[in-house]
Design an enzyme around this catalytic site. Structure first.
Site, PDB file in Angstrom:
ATOM      1  N   SER A 124       0.835  -1.201   0.000  1.00 33.43           N
ATOM      2  CA  SER A 124       0.000   0.000   0.000  1.00 33.43           C
ATOM      3  C   SER A 124       0.863   1.241   0.000  1.00 33.43           C
ATOM      4  O   SER A 124       1.946   1.265   0.609  1.00 33.43           O
ATOM      5  CB  SER A 124      -0.858  -0.029   1.267  1.00 33.43           C
ATOM      6  N   TYR A 148      -1.604  -0.593  10.676  1.00 29.91           N
ATOM      7  CA  TYR A 148      -1.846  -1.237   9.378  1.00 29.91           C
ATOM      8  C   TYR A 148      -0.651  -1.031   8.437  1.00 29.91           C
ATOM      9  O   TYR A 148      -0.148  -1.968   7.817  1.00 29.91           O
ATOM     10  CB  TYR A 148      -3.132  -0.668   8.767  1.00 29.91           C
ATOM     11  N   LYS A 152       2.188  -3.790   6.727  1.00 31.84           N
ATOM     12  CA  LYS A 152       2.523  -3.923   5.302  1.00 31.84           C
ATOM     13  C   LYS A 152       4.033  -3.788   5.110  1.00 31.84           C
ATOM     14  O   LYS A 152       4.631  -4.520   4.334  1.00 31.84           O
ATOM     15  CB  LYS A 152       1.790  -2.861   4.483  1.00 31.84           C
ATOM     16  N   GLY A 297      -4.248  11.743  11.601  1.00 38.19           N
ATOM     17  CA  GLY A 297      -3.363  10.910  10.773  1.00 38.19           C
ATOM     18  C   GLY A 297      -3.493  11.143   9.282  1.00 38.19           C
ATOM     19  O   GLY A 297      -2.768  10.529   8.503  1.00 38.19           O
TER      20      GLY A 297
HETATM   21  P1  NAD Z   1     -10.918  -6.951   1.124  1.00 38.21           P
HETATM   22  O1  NAD Z   1     -11.111  -6.952   2.592  1.00 38.21           O
HETATM   23  O2  NAD Z   1     -12.093  -6.712   0.239  1.00 38.21           O
HETATM   24  O3  NAD Z   1     -10.225  -8.312   0.671  1.00 38.21           O
HETATM   25  C1  NAD Z   1      -9.378  -9.065   1.522  1.00 38.21           C
HETATM   26  C2  NAD Z   1      -9.849 -10.503   1.472  1.00 38.21           C
HETATM   27  O4  NAD Z   1      -9.005 -11.292   2.345  1.00 38.21           O
HETATM   28  C3  NAD Z   1     -11.281 -10.691   1.942  1.00 38.21           C
HETATM   29  O5  NAD Z   1     -11.979 -11.491   1.022  1.00 38.21           O
HETATM   30  C4  NAD Z   1     -11.130 -11.376   3.294  1.00 38.21           C
HETATM   31  O6  NAD Z   1     -12.229 -12.216   3.584  1.00 38.21           O
HETATM   32  C5  NAD Z   1      -9.841 -12.140   3.107  1.00 38.21           C
HETATM   33  N1  NAD Z   1      -9.147 -12.453   4.360  1.00 38.21           N
HETATM   34  C6  NAD Z   1      -8.918 -11.610   5.399  1.00 38.21           C
HETATM   35  N2  NAD Z   1      -8.263 -12.263   6.387  1.00 38.21           N
HETATM   36  C7  NAD Z   1      -8.073 -13.535   5.944  1.00 38.21           C
HETATM   37  C8  NAD Z   1      -7.456 -14.689   6.504  1.00 38.21           C
HETATM   38  N3  NAD Z   1      -6.911 -14.667   7.731  1.00 38.21           N
HETATM   39  N4  NAD Z   1      -7.436 -15.826   5.774  1.00 38.21           N
HETATM   40  C9  NAD Z   1      -7.991 -15.875   4.541  1.00 38.21           C
HETATM   41  N5  NAD Z   1      -8.591 -14.821   3.970  1.00 38.21           N
HETATM   42  C10 NAD Z   1      -8.630 -13.658   4.662  1.00 38.21           C
HETATM   43  O7  NAD Z   1      -9.764  -5.876   0.797  1.00 38.21           O
HETATM   44  P2  NAD Z   1      -9.265  -5.318  -0.591  1.00 38.21           P
HETATM   45  O8  NAD Z   1      -9.604  -3.881  -0.643  1.00 38.21           O
HETATM   46  O9  NAD Z   1      -9.655  -6.214  -1.691  1.00 38.21           O
HETATM   47  O10 NAD Z   1      -7.697  -5.399  -0.357  1.00 38.21           O
HETATM   48  C11 NAD Z   1      -6.915  -6.506  -0.775  1.00 38.21           C
HETATM   49  C12 NAD Z   1      -5.483  -6.301  -0.305  1.00 38.21           C
HETATM   50  O11 NAD Z   1      -5.003  -5.073  -0.827  1.00 38.21           O
HETATM   51  C13 NAD Z   1      -5.329  -6.203   1.213  1.00 38.21           C
HETATM   52  O12 NAD Z   1      -4.142  -6.868   1.567  1.00 38.21           O
HETATM   53  C14 NAD Z   1      -5.207  -4.714   1.466  1.00 38.21           C
HETATM   54  O13 NAD Z   1      -4.463  -4.451   2.625  1.00 38.21           O
HETATM   55  C15 NAD Z   1      -4.486  -4.264   0.220  1.00 38.21           C
HETATM   56  N6  NAD Z   1      -4.730  -2.855  -0.105  1.00 38.21           N
HETATM   57  C16 NAD Z   1      -6.013  -2.393  -0.230  1.00 38.21           C
HETATM   58  C17 NAD Z   1      -6.226  -1.055  -0.517  1.00 38.21           C
HETATM   59  C18 NAD Z   1      -7.621  -0.489  -0.589  1.00 38.21           C
HETATM   60  O14 NAD Z   1      -7.776   0.731  -0.454  1.00 38.21           O
HETATM   61  N7  NAD Z   1      -8.649  -1.286  -0.831  1.00 38.21           N
HETATM   62  C19 NAD Z   1      -5.151  -0.185  -0.719  1.00 38.21           C
HETATM   63  C20 NAD Z   1      -3.852  -0.706  -0.600  1.00 38.21           C
HETATM   64  C21 NAD Z   1      -3.662  -2.039  -0.301  1.00 38.21           C
HETATM   65  C1  WQD Z   2      -9.530   9.903   0.966  1.00 40.66           C
HETATM   66  C2  WQD Z   2      -9.784  11.382   1.200  1.00 40.66           C
HETATM   67  C3  WQD Z   2     -10.051  11.953   3.516  1.00 40.66           C
HETATM   68  C4  WQD Z   2     -13.805   9.749   4.103  1.00 40.66           C
HETATM   69  C5  WQD Z   2      -6.965   4.930   3.343  1.00 40.66           C
HETATM   70  C6  WQD Z   2      -5.953   4.151   4.133  1.00 40.66           C
HETATM   71  C7  WQD Z   2      -4.911   3.574   3.237  1.00 40.66           C
HETATM   72  C8  WQD Z   2      -5.487   2.844   2.020  1.00 40.66           C
HETATM   73  C9  WQD Z   2      -6.680   3.495   1.421  1.00 40.66           C
HETATM   74  C10 WQD Z   2      -5.130   0.479   2.186  1.00 40.66           C
HETATM   75  C11 WQD Z   2      -9.018  11.951   2.387  1.00 40.66           C
HETATM   76  C12 WQD Z   2     -11.330  12.216   2.761  1.00 40.66           C
HETATM   77  C13 WQD Z   2     -12.650  10.295   3.571  1.00 40.66           C
HETATM   78  C14 WQD Z   2     -14.893  10.598   4.458  1.00 40.66           C
HETATM   79  C15 WQD Z   2     -13.601  12.492   3.707  1.00 40.66           C
HETATM   80  N1  WQD Z   2      -5.893   1.515   2.307  1.00 40.66           N
HETATM   81  N2  WQD Z   2     -12.551  11.641   3.372  1.00 40.66           N
HETATM   82  N3  WQD Z   2     -14.751  11.944   4.236  1.00 40.66           N
HETATM   83  O1  WQD Z   2      -6.964   8.162   3.653  1.00 40.66           O
HETATM   84  O2  WQD Z   2      -6.033   7.954   1.326  1.00 40.66           O
HETATM   85  O3  WQD Z   2      -6.303   5.965   2.648  1.00 40.66           O
HETATM   86  O4  WQD Z   2      -7.543   4.028   2.393  1.00 40.66           O
HETATM   87  O5  WQD Z   2      -3.955   0.375   2.102  1.00 40.66           O
HETATM   88  O6  WQD Z   2      -4.133   2.751   4.027  1.00 40.66           O
HETATM   89  O7  WQD Z   2      -5.332   5.023   5.070  1.00 40.66           O
HETATM   90  O8  WQD Z   2      -8.349   7.130   1.759  1.00 40.66           O
HETATM   91  O9  WQD Z   2     -10.729   7.098   1.191  1.00 40.66           O
HETATM   92  O10 WQD Z   2     -10.076   7.173   3.630  1.00 40.66           O
HETATM   93  O11 WQD Z   2      -9.725   9.186   2.179  1.00 40.66           O
HETATM   94  O12 WQD Z   2     -13.521  13.691   3.534  1.00 40.66           O
HETATM   95  O13 WQD Z   2     -15.928  10.156   4.941  1.00 40.66           O
HETATM   96  O14 WQD Z   2     -11.169  11.566   1.509  1.00 40.66           O
HETATM   97  O15 WQD Z   2      -9.829  12.934   4.488  1.00 40.66           O
HETATM   98  O16 WQD Z   2      -8.667  13.278   2.069  1.00 40.66           O
HETATM   99  P1  WQD Z   2      -6.877   7.409   2.416  1.00 40.66           P
HETATM  100  P2  WQD Z   2      -9.793   7.569   2.228  1.00 40.66           P
END
Ligand code: NAD
Ligand code: WQD
Length: 341
Positions: A124, A148, A152, A297
């Protein structure tokens, strides 16, 4: 290739499965459905017109995972499974370290048992922390400000050490670390999409629920940030573009050795106000919103330098803001209760 996909029923995983199946790969999914519905996998198979294997299990169950891996004999693993809610990680750090760090260790043990040395990992942009400069490139120092984010970063370190040690031992390995920026949108069919449990913590699913009437109003977390319109700027990436980055990374993993890191974003910053306006256009009405205090944060701005993914993986984002908001609205309006509806 034969690809084992952990967390494949989740938001990014389900979209990646569609692209993998469409590209002709064989897939086997591991998911405990801690944050997903098995219905997502049914819909993926329907969209792709192909079947996929799946097992309901926890990635921390190394023995069960090894048995699946030994049976399937993957050429590569894509590791999505993990916990991702920033606030929950602060409240329950041990669960986050157990699943995100311990789960990654368990998976590597299972891969060793099955003789698999290629992995693509969901990292991430949050590993960078406060920007020392923007856009973030992959060499920006890592200083995550949340539990979190630290899970990562630790998982990245483990993967790097594992790939290096395997290389020294003459069993070359490839670890491709993809640092996603802000994924949004949905498959064009509107059949799969993001389905958060409880109150959404992120902007896009929250906006989508305001548009369906499930939430009263968007709270904009601060309009006094040092940005042109005072609201936070992020690099939103269409989830289908992100899914395709995994297909490109898989091809790269087949030739690469050692660890490679890629930012996956568009390089373009969009403010909360710009996103609100774009989503309102897609939903066909002005959406209620109010200004609220800054969220602890939070960053003013986050944006990716994407040149490395373009040069080495041959991948770049194709979709823009309009496709992101229109596809998100198609999914949310057709499935107001997500997979539960
Ligand atoms: P998500 O929660 O929709 O998908 C994660 C999946 O992993 C789910 O289906 C959940 O049931 C499964 N899971 C969780 N714990 C588990 C375990 N112990 N064993 C087996 N399965 C398990 O999330 P997502 O948004 O699809 O994210 C996927 C990956 O990408 C995650 O690792 C997340 O940290 C990373 N990521 C997501 C974002 C985002 O904003 N969505 C951004 C950066 C990184
Ligand atoms: C985006 C913008 C908020 C909600 C988070 C995690 C990061 C990553 C993705 C996995 C910001 C604003 C948000 C609301 C708002 N996940 N906001 N009202 O903060 O970039 O990242 O999600 O890795 O780890 O920290 O994304 O969608 O929460 O926020 O005004 O109800 O929207 O302040 O400017 P962010 P976000």
């Amino acid at each position: 290739m034969r690809v084992l996909v952990t967390g494949g029923a989740g938001y990014i995983g389900s979209h990646t499965l569609v692209e993998l199946l469409s590209a002709g790969h064989e897939v086997c999914v591991i998911d405990n459905h801690a944050n997903s519905s098995p219905e997502a996998l049914v819909r993926v198979a329907g969209i792709a017109g192909r079947d996929l294997g799946s097992h309901v299990l926890d990635i921390r169950d190394t023995a069960a995972l090894a048995a699946v891996a030994q049976g399937f004999r993957p050429d590569a693993v894509i590791h999505f499974a993990g916990l991702k809610a920033v606030g929950e990680g602060e409240e329950n750090p041990l669960a986050y370290y157990e699943v995100n760090v311990g789960g990654t260790l368990s998976l590597l043990r299972a891969m060793e048992a099955a003789g698999c040395g290629r992995i693509i990992f969901s990292s991430s942009a949050t590993v960078y922390g406060m920007p020392q400069y923007l856009p973030y490139d992959e060499d920006h120092p890592l200083a995550p400000v949340s539990v979190y984010g630290r899970t990562k970063r630790q998982a990245e370190d483990i993967l790097r050490d594992w790939a290096a040690a395997r290389g020294r031992a003459g069993a070359p390995a490839a670890a491709i670390l993809l640092r996603y920026f802000n994924p949004t949108g949905a498959h064009e069919s509107g059949r799969i999409g993001e389905d958060p449990r409880g109150e959404p913590q992120n902007l896009m699913p929250y906006l989508a629920q305001v548009a369906t009437g499930r939430r009263a109003a968007l709270r904009i977390f601060g309009d006094d940030w040092p940005t042109p319109d005072g609201t936070g700027i992020r690099d939103y990436i269409h989830v289908v573009d992100l899914a395709r980055a995994h297909v490109a990374a898989l091809e790269r993993a087949a030739q690469a050795t050692g660890t490679e890191v890629y930012n996956i974003g568009t390089g373009r910053g969009v403010s909360v106000r710009e996103m609100l306006a774009a989503f309102s256009r897609a939903a066909g009405r002005a959406l209620p919103h109010e200004i609220a205090p800054r969220r602890p944060g939070d960053l003013a701005e986050s944006r990716a330098a994407c040149a490395r993914a373009a040069e080495v993986l041959g991948w770049r984002a194709e979709y823009g803001l309009t496709e992101m908001v229109e596809s998100l609205w198609r999914w949310q309006s057709a499935n107001p209760d997500g997979y539960g509806g």
